[in-house]
Design an enzyme around this catalytic site. Structure first.
Site, mmCIF file in Angstrom:
data_model
loop_
_atom_site.group_PDB
_atom_site.id
_atom_site.type_symbol
_atom_site.label_atom_id
_atom_site.label_comp_id
_atom_site.label_asym_id
_atom_site.label_seq_id
_atom_site.Cartn_x
_atom_site.Cartn_y
_atom_site.Cartn_z
ATOM 1 N N HIS A 70 0.675 -1.295 -0.330
ATOM 2 C CA HIS A 70 0.156 0.083 0.096
ATOM 3 C C HIS A 70 1.040 1.268 0.272
ATOM 4 O O HIS A 70 2.191 1.384 0.808
ATOM 5 C CB HIS A 70 -0.609 0.001 1.381
ATOM 6 C CG HIS A 70 -2.152 -0.915 0.971
ATOM 7 N ND1 HIS A 70 -2.943 -1.563 2.076
ATOM 8 C CD2 HIS A 70 -2.304 -1.814 0.217
ATOM 9 C CE1 HIS A 70 -3.971 -2.110 1.900
ATOM 10 N NE2 HIS A 70 -2.964 -2.647 0.520
ATOM 11 N N GLU A 72 0.918 3.906 1.611
ATOM 12 C CA GLU A 72 1.668 4.372 3.087
ATOM 13 C C GLU A 72 2.772 3.583 3.906
ATOM 14 O O GLU A 72 3.592 4.093 4.373
ATOM 15 C CB GLU A 72 0.683 4.458 4.614
ATOM 16 C CG GLU A 72 -0.780 3.523 4.360
ATOM 17 C CD GLU A 72 -1.833 2.816 3.318
ATOM 18 O OE1 GLU A 72 -2.824 2.638 3.840
ATOM 19 O OE2 GLU A 72 -1.969 3.337 2.125
ATOM 20 N N CYS A 98 -5.836 0.756 5.141
ATOM 21 C CA CYS A 98 -6.403 -0.496 5.992
ATOM 22 C C CYS A 98 -6.248 -0.474 7.401
ATOM 23 O O CYS A 98 -5.436 -0.076 7.957
ATOM 24 C CB CYS A 98 -6.089 -1.804 5.245
ATOM 25 S SG CYS A 98 -4.490 -1.827 5.351
ATOM 26 N N CYS A 101 -2.175 -1.405 7.544
ATOM 27 C CA CYS A 101 -1.556 -0.052 7.500
ATOM 28 C C CYS A 101 -1.894 1.112 8.749
ATOM 29 O O CYS A 101 -0.868 1.478 9.139
ATOM 30 C CB CYS A 101 -1.382 0.508 6.038
ATOM 31 S SG CYS A 101 -0.817 -0.783 4.510
#
Length: 146
Positions: A70, A72, A98, A101
């Site tokens: 992802h 981030e 999510c 993360c």
């Protein structure tokens, strides 16, 4: 920093995160991230495959490969290779995090999250809120208007 100046910075960094998202090779979703500390971008990221892997994010059925990172996570991991750290930084995201993360965000020391679109599962936001991270959502409509 006063609210008007903070708004200008938040909007500007989110626009940059939107541009960063365009670098993603993912078909389903393109997500961008910037980490800013003391008014300086210290890291950036977008969703995609790990270094050395094919840039294709989805299989023939449109399912995302398990190893795709992802945005981030990519941005946070980039700081591990630098002289920077995320303590007291702000994370700008085009899509809220999510739950997986959100743990990385909290552990990295990020204290503020500004995002545009909300992910379908809000448990990541709930976790960050409970952890004391300041959260701000800015709608894409407001971003375009400024």
């Amino acid at each position: 920093m006063n609210k008007e100046k903070l708004d200008r910075y938040d909007f500007a960094y989110l626009r940059l995160a939107l541009e960063w998202a365009k670098l993603s090779h993912c078909s389903r979703k393109q997500v961008g991230a910037l980490i800013v500390k003391e008014n300086m971008i210290i890291s950036d990221g977008y969703n995609g495959s790990p270094t050395g892997f094919n840039n294709k994010c989805e299989d023939e059925n449109g399912e995302t490969y398990w190893y795709v990172l992802h945005a981030e996570a990519n941005a946070i991991l980039k700081t591990a290779k630098s002289n920077h750290n995320c303590s007291n930084a702000t994370l700008y995201l085009t899509l809220s995090p999510c739950k997986e993360c959100s743990k990385l965000i909290h552990q990295s020391g990020i204290k503020r999250l500004v995002y545009i679109n909300q992910y379908k599962d809000t448990s990541g936001l709930n976790f960050l809120s409970e952890a004391g991270v300041e959260i701000r959502e800015i709608s894409a409509n407001n971003l375009d208007a400024k």
